[in-house]
Design a protein around this motif. Structure first.
Motif, PDB file in Angstrom:
ATOM      1  N   ARG A   3       0.834  -1.191   0.000  1.00 13.14           N
ATOM      2  CA  ARG A   3       0.000   0.000   0.000  1.00 13.14           C
ATOM      3  C   ARG A   3       0.874   1.248   0.000  1.00 13.14           C
ATOM      4  NH1 ARG A   3      -4.307  -1.908   4.676  1.00 13.14           N
ATOM      5  NH2 ARG A   3      -5.548  -3.268   3.329  1.00 13.14           N
ATOM      6  N   LEU A   4       0.459   2.229  -0.792  1.00 17.57           N
ATOM      7  CA  LEU A   4       1.213   3.475  -0.916  1.00 17.57           C
ATOM      8  C   LEU A   4       0.244   4.640  -0.745  1.00 17.57           C
ATOM      9  CD1 LEU A   4       3.917   4.912  -1.809  1.00 17.57           C
ATOM     10  CD2 LEU A   4       2.970   4.879  -4.118  1.00 17.57           C
ATOM     11  N   VAL A   5       0.638   5.627   0.052  1.00 15.43           N
ATOM     12  CA  VAL A   5      -0.160   6.844   0.170  1.00 15.43           C
ATOM     13  C   VAL A   5       0.566   7.963  -0.577  1.00 15.43           C
ATOM     14  CG1 VAL A   5      -1.108   8.566   1.746  1.00 15.43           C
ATOM     15  CG2 VAL A   5      -1.160   6.149   2.376  1.00 15.43           C
ATOM     16  N   MET A   6      -0.172   8.668  -1.426  1.00 19.73           N
ATOM     17  CA  MET A   6       0.380   9.814  -2.148  1.00 19.73           C
ATOM     18  C   MET A   6      -0.400  11.049  -1.714  1.00 19.73           C
ATOM     19  SD  MET A   6       0.341   7.994  -5.943  1.00 19.73           S
ATOM     20  CE  MET A   6       1.421   9.136  -6.809  1.00 19.73           C
ATOM     21  N   LYS A   7       0.291  12.157  -1.513  1.00 17.32           N
ATOM     22  CA  LYS A   7      -0.409  13.375  -1.092  1.00 17.32           C
ATOM     23  C   LYS A   7      -0.036  14.527  -2.011  1.00 17.32           C
ATOM     24  CE  LYS A   7      -0.775  17.416   1.115  1.00 17.32           C
ATOM     25  NZ  LYS A   7       0.082  18.618   1.034  1.00 17.32           N
ATOM     26  N   PHE A   8      -1.046  15.285  -2.444  1.00 19.44           N
ATOM     27  CA  PHE A   8      -0.811  16.414  -3.330  1.00 19.44           C
ATOM     28  C   PHE A   8      -1.380  17.694  -2.719  1.00 19.44           C
ATOM     29  CE2 PHE A   8      -0.701  12.639  -5.896  1.00 19.44           C
ATOM     30  CZ  PHE A   8       0.402  12.850  -6.710  1.00 19.44           C
ATOM     31  N   GLY A   9      -0.564  18.703  -2.633  1.00 19.14           N
ATOM     32  CA  GLY A   9      -0.969  19.980  -2.041  1.00 19.14           C
ATOM     33  C   GLY A   9      -1.715  20.869  -3.028  1.00 19.14           C
ATOM     34  N   GLY A  10      -2.120  22.032  -2.537  1.00 13.18           N
ATOM     35  CA  GLY A  10      -2.972  22.939  -3.300  1.00 13.18           C
ATOM     36  C   GLY A  10      -2.400  23.378  -4.633  1.00 13.18           C
ATOM     37  N   THR A  11      -1.095  23.663  -4.693  1.00 16.36           N
ATOM     38  CA  THR A  11      -0.536  24.108  -5.974  1.00 16.36           C
ATOM     39  C   THR A  11      -0.483  22.956  -6.976  1.00 16.36           C
ATOM     40  OG1 THR A  11       1.697  23.728  -5.126  1.00 16.36           O
ATOM     41  CG2 THR A  11       0.842  25.967  -4.976  1.00 16.36           C
ATOM     42  N   SER A  12      -0.415  21.714  -6.472  1.00 15.33           N
ATOM     43  CA  SER A  12      -0.361  20.552  -7.375  1.00 15.33           C
ATOM     44  C   SER A  12      -1.718  20.227  -7.989  1.00 15.33           C
ATOM     45  CB  SER A  12       0.148  19.316  -6.621  1.00 15.33           C
ATOM     46  OG  SER A  12       1.441  19.538  -6.113  1.00 15.33           O
ATOM     47  N   GLY A  33       2.131  -1.505  -9.622  1.00 16.77           N
ATOM     48  CA  GLY A  33       1.701  -2.585  -8.734  1.00 16.77           C
ATOM     49  C   GLY A  33       1.329  -2.170  -7.328  1.00 16.77           C
ATOM     50  N   HIS A  34       1.213  -0.862  -7.090  1.00 20.54           N
ATOM     51  CA  HIS A  34       0.849  -0.419  -5.748  1.00 20.54           C
ATOM     52  C   HIS A  34      -0.665  -0.347  -5.570  1.00 20.54           C
ATOM     53  CE1 HIS A  34       5.050   1.285  -5.545  1.00 20.54           C
ATOM     54  NE2 HIS A  34       4.938   0.653  -4.392  1.00 20.54           N
ATOM     55  N   LYS A  35      -1.102  -0.572  -4.327  1.00 28.12           N
ATOM     56  CA  LYS A  35      -2.461  -0.218  -3.935  1.00 28.12           C
ATOM     57  C   LYS A  35      -2.387   1.206  -3.409  1.00 28.12           C
ATOM     58  CE  LYS A  35      -3.561  -4.900  -2.459  1.00 28.12           C
ATOM     59  NZ  LYS A  35      -3.785  -5.754  -1.261  1.00 28.12           N
ATOM     60  N   VAL A  36      -3.079   2.116  -4.059  1.00 21.49           N
ATOM     61  CA  VAL A  36      -2.822   3.530  -3.802  1.00 21.49           C
ATOM     62  C   VAL A  36      -3.982   4.238  -3.099  1.00 21.49           C
ATOM     63  CG1 VAL A  36      -2.256   5.753  -4.864  1.00 21.49           C
ATOM     64  CG2 VAL A  36      -1.303   3.645  -5.816  1.00 21.49           C
ATOM     65  N   ALA A  37      -3.645   5.000  -2.063  1.00 21.46           N
ATOM     66  CA  ALA A  37      -4.562   5.996  -1.507  1.00 21.46           C
ATOM     67  C   ALA A  37      -3.960   7.364  -1.793  1.00 21.46           C
ATOM     68  CB  ALA A  37      -4.748   5.805  -0.007  1.00 21.46           C
ATOM     69  N   VAL A  38      -4.768   8.297  -2.297  1.00 19.21           N
ATOM     70  CA  VAL A  38      -4.297   9.646  -2.626  1.00 19.21           C
ATOM     71  C   VAL A  38      -4.990  10.632  -1.701  1.00 19.21           C
ATOM     72  CG1 VAL A  38      -3.830  11.259  -4.485  1.00 19.21           C
ATOM     73  CG2 VAL A  38      -4.452   8.906  -5.025  1.00 19.21           C
ATOM     74  N   ASP A 131      -7.937  -3.041  -1.482  1.00 18.61           N
ATOM     75  CA  ASP A 131      -7.650  -4.442  -1.804  1.00 18.61           C
ATOM     76  C   ASP A 131      -8.504  -4.904  -2.971  1.00 18.61           C
ATOM     77  OD1 ASP A 131      -5.808  -4.498   0.194  1.00 18.61           O
ATOM     78  OD2 ASP A 131      -7.085  -5.524   1.657  1.00 18.61           O
ATOM     79  N   GLY A 132      -9.683  -4.268  -3.109  1.00 15.99           N
ATOM     80  CA  GLY A 132     -10.554  -4.593  -4.232  1.00 15.99           C
ATOM     81  C   GLY A 132     -10.106  -3.932  -5.531  1.00 15.99           C
ATOM     82  N   GLY A 133      -8.982  -3.239  -5.497  1.00 16.44           N
ATOM     83  CA  GLY A 133      -8.430  -2.683  -6.733  1.00 16.44           C
ATOM     84  C   GLY A 133      -8.845  -1.257  -7.027  1.00 16.44           C
ATOM     85  N   GLU A 134      -9.344  -0.572  -5.998  1.00 19.04           N
ATOM     86  CA  GLU A 134      -9.848   0.779  -6.207  1.00 19.04           C
ATOM     87  C   GLU A 134      -8.860   1.787  -5.611  1.00 19.04           C
ATOM     88  OE1 GLU A 134     -14.520   1.306  -5.974  1.00 19.04           O
ATOM     89  OE2 GLU A 134     -13.561   1.923  -4.118  1.00 19.04           O
ATOM     90  N   ALA A 167      -0.228   5.555   8.268  1.00 18.66           N
ATOM     91  CA  ALA A 167      -0.030   4.789   9.499  1.00 18.66           C
ATOM     92  C   ALA A 167      -1.161   3.782   9.694  1.00 18.66           C
ATOM     93  CB  ALA A 167       0.068   5.745  10.695  1.00 18.66           C
ATOM     94  N   ALA A 168      -2.407   4.235   9.491  1.00 16.62           N
ATOM     95  CA  ALA A 168      -3.562   3.347   9.689  1.00 16.62           C
ATOM     96  C   ALA A 168      -3.536   2.184   8.710  1.00 16.62           C
ATOM     97  CB  ALA A 168      -4.859   4.146   9.536  1.00 16.62           C
ATOM     98  N   LEU A 169      -3.114   2.473   7.483  1.00 17.74           N
ATOM     99  CA  LEU A 169      -3.100   1.430   6.444  1.00 17.74           C
ATOM    100  C   LEU A 169      -1.840   0.582   6.490  1.00 17.74           C
ATOM    101  CD1 LEU A 169      -4.315   3.472   3.317  1.00 17.74           C
ATOM    102  CD2 LEU A 169      -5.606   1.681   4.487  1.00 17.74           C
ATOM    103  N   LYS A 170      -0.926   0.921   7.423  1.00 17.31           N
ATOM    104  CA  LYS A 170       0.398   0.287   7.446  1.00 17.31           C
ATOM    105  C   LYS A 170       1.014   0.339   6.051  1.00 17.31           C
ATOM    106  CE  LYS A 170      -0.947  -2.816  11.210  1.00 17.31           C
ATOM    107  NZ  LYS A 170      -0.764  -1.757  12.226  1.00 17.31           N
ATOM    108  N   ALA A 171       0.988   1.520   5.479  1.00 14.40           N
ATOM    109  CA  ALA A 171       1.492   1.694   4.117  1.00 14.40           C
ATOM    110  C   ALA A 171       3.020   1.584   4.100  1.00 14.40           C
ATOM    111  CB  ALA A 171       1.052   3.043   3.561  1.00 14.40           C
ATOM    112  N   GLU A 172       3.527   1.176   2.968  1.00 16.23           N
ATOM    113  CA  GLU A 172       4.973   1.065   2.784  1.00 16.23           C
ATOM    114  C   GLU A 172       5.628   2.434   2.898  1.00 16.23           C
ATOM    115  OE1 GLU A 172       5.805  -0.454  -1.104  1.00 16.23           O
ATOM    116  OE2 GLU A 172       7.854   0.333  -1.079  1.00 16.23           O
ATOM    117  N   ARG A 173       4.910   3.476   2.431  1.00 13.31           N
ATOM    118  CA  ARG A 173       5.518   4.803   2.393  1.00 13.31           C
ATOM    119  C   ARG A 173       4.428   5.842   2.162  1.00 13.31           C
ATOM    120  NH1 ARG A 173       8.710   4.040  -1.930  1.00 13.31           N
ATOM    121  NH2 ARG A 173       7.470   5.481  -3.165  1.00 13.31           N
TER     122      ARG A 173
END
Lengths: 416, 416
Positions: A3-12, A33-38, A131-134, A167-173
């Motif tokens: 699992r990977l979390v990506m964060k984008f700020g206001g200018t992005s 191949g990552h499961k992504v939360a943005v 996990d369902g691919g979303e 942290a909650a998702l125990k993401a890799e990064r």
């Protein structure tokens, strides 16, 4: 699949074109191949517009019951819009995605509206969707209180949202995309030889952030440190087809093999120095002064006290944020009437310059080489304060750039 | 103390000054002893801005999985902002208030995103807050699906929200504040002698609304009729200290003591007339044509069919919305290739003028006096359609104003 979390700020995410760029970056991680939360912020400028409306509606009116929970209802709408738009954009690129607002996850927050803290994030629903691919597109900066009201985390809170979700998702990064491509040894606008750091420890990043290097919000770094979430800072401003650079990893000190004595030189021009002289030299005087300032919510940073020549009075210097300076002087005046001292002055023409590095813990002489480097350039030191991994000096603001460059060279940061 | 629902549209909350005016109107009802729920729309222009963004993000893109649930996430934010701002403003006037979003009440909606229908509103939480002396400020236009997604009710849906909330709360009345001060016998811009109606029945209002008098959204009137919610239409544009007028009450026919034969004259320039000639005169032809139009979601309004001189062909005329006219002609062309007829023309230069009144049910001769009034002014009638309480005629658009004024006078509407 991690699992990977990506964060984008206001200018992005400032406009639709940039949102499409963000969608491409997300898609690249999905394809890798990552499961992504943005986690997304409001489009640049939107939060200011919403805050201005709340001001007009009387949020800032005096003598009135605070309306902070309604402030949050208004302001949280900015991130909601971005989350919906990014999710749509991803779908139109053929990526399965769904938006999540604070109350839908839920991101449980306390009821300190406008500056709430996250109490917990049950990871089950979010994790199952991923996990369902979303791709989970999460509105940053917002949570929901236990009685179902929207609460916002305060300015820059989306960084905190992202780290807390990771942290909650125990993401890799947790990848924080911003308008710079990493954390530098110092401000490149001042020192062109500034180098991008490959890694930096949480503690160093915390000192950097609190000292004016505004790359990451302090609370998000504290949270990352507490939960051992590796955070990567990198730029979202890459062209289609181009990969973002490696950025800078913020991680546990133990994961940094080659420890430097000093990792960076930070500066801040946001402080003012208040000097009190002729203070009665008996117990309780400091407590009287700093108690009054604390009661008025004025944060005090550096403090030094010295005895005057006449043995029964003392002088004192301390720094406060520039925007608090006038208020601090009023408070000092009131205290003066109470305890009696000769006088007080306020100097806004100062800068704080700091060297930061976990290596200081095990190396002597770091302070000495700092003072020497400054003395060699004729920079006078007004106040000194230190922590385990940081030495700060207050100097005349005119010498800021000179001091930063001198220290950058003195610790060999341009030769990393 | 009775419960009252007040609803304010986008122009009534277009800026902070207008929101303060709304707050004063709400306060006046609170001081008059009502328990008040206020339903608000997005600030004028905001919904269009949000919709434009969703278009840009691909909501309107073709060949792609619909993103309608995300459209709702984005667009529903507009009402959220207004609800928070109005609640703040009320508090700052010393009125206890709290905002409620669709998911907080909850307003349960089906998952037809973008045009959802309200399935139910549990009144307990909302009612308890109001009974506790708190004004409930409700974001209109939005609900939440059973699986926790935001759903919007479609354009003008805030009227529907307001009536549904009034029904759920068993409110004494639902006051719809808008930019006109009531329902008129006809458009005052065309006939300066138009009179404001004190009362109008739901059925008449429905015909008015669907015929172009855009005061209330049709679905909200249907809902009010089904639940016997008295609705009052009145203006929010009153100065401080000034009371809004009595407006117009929309209610059950039985509550209108003095029934008029005709209550109003409505008109619409939004239709186009399509004429087909030389149609083969055998069963199934109409079904072929209107089946094809229905399949393409083209709504057909008035229809007449007549035999041509040669006994074995027929002519047909029908009207469709102007914006559907080009598409309807394409479909007609395809059907022509299939069933064969001589030709088709489209005339956009038409207007539909209607007289409406529940009194028609028990009075003969209403149609006759309409045709005579138009004939006296030399207005040629192209198509006629009738319902139990309405007679509509299609005429050359150039005669619209003349026809409206002639009918207004013929039924004595200027002498109410």
């Amino acid at each position: 699949m991690s699992r990977l979390v990506m964060k984008f700020g206001g200018t992005s995410v400032a406009d639709l074109e940039r949102i499409r760029r963000v969608a491409r970056l997300v898609n690249a991680e999905v394809e890798a191949g990552h499961k992504v939360a943005v986690v997304v912020s409001a489009m640049a400028g939107k939060t200011n517009e919403l805050v201005a409306w709340t001001d007009g509606a009387g949020a800032a009116a005096e003598g009135i019951e605070p309306s902070d929970d309604e402030y949050d209802v208004v302001v949280a709408s900015g991130e909601q819009v971005t989350a919906g738009l990014l999710s749509m954009t991803l779908r139109n690129m053929g990526v399965r995605a769904k938006s999540w607002l604070g109350w839908q996850i839920p991101i449980i927050a306390d009821d300190a509206h406008g500056k709430a803290r996250i109490d917990g994030i049950p990871p089950e629903k979010l994790g199952a969707a991923m996990d369902g691919g979303e791709v989970a597109v999460i509105a940053g900066f917002q949570g929901v209180t236990r009685d179902g009201r929207i609460a916002t985390l305060g300015r820059g809170g989306s960084d905190t949202s992202a780290v807390a979700v990771a942290a909650a998702l125990k993401a890799e990064r947790c990848d924080i995309y911003t308008d710079v491509d990493g954390v530098y040894t110092t401000d490149p606008r001042i020192e062109s030889k500034a180098r991008k750091l490959e890694k930096i420890s949480y503690e160093e990043m915390l000192e950097m952030a609190s000292l004016g290097a505004k790359v990451l919000q302090t609370r998000s770094v504290e949270l990352a440190m507490a939960y051992h979430v590796p955070v990567r800072v990198l730029s979202s401003f890459v062209e289609p087809g181009e990969a973002p650079g490696q950025g800078t990893i913020v991680c546990d000190e133990e994961e940094i093999v080659e420890k430097r004595i000093v990792s960076g030189v930070a500066y801040s021009r946001d402080e003012a120095k208040i000097s009190l002289f002729g203070l009665p030299d008996h117990p309780g005087v400091s407590s009287e002064i700093f108690g009054a300032l604390a009661d008025a919510n004025v944060n005090v940073d550096m403090i030094v006290q010295s005895h005057a020549r006449s043995a029964d009075t003392a002088n004192m210097e301390f720094t406060v944020g520039k925007r608090d300076a006038a208020r601090a002087m009023e408070i000092v005046d009131k205290v003066k009437a109470k305890i009696g001292f000769e006088g007080a002055t306020c100097d806004e023409d100062v800068a704080k310059v700091s060297v930061i590095g976990v290596g200081m813990r095990s190396h002597a002489g770091v302070a000495q080489s700092m003072f020497k480097a400054l003395a060699d350039k004729g920079v006078n030191i007004q106040v000194i304060s230190t922590s385990e991994i940081k030495i700060s000096v207050l100097i005349d603001a005119a010498y800021t750039e000179l001091a930063v460059r001198a220290l950058h060279a003195a610790y060999g940061l341009d030769k990393l």
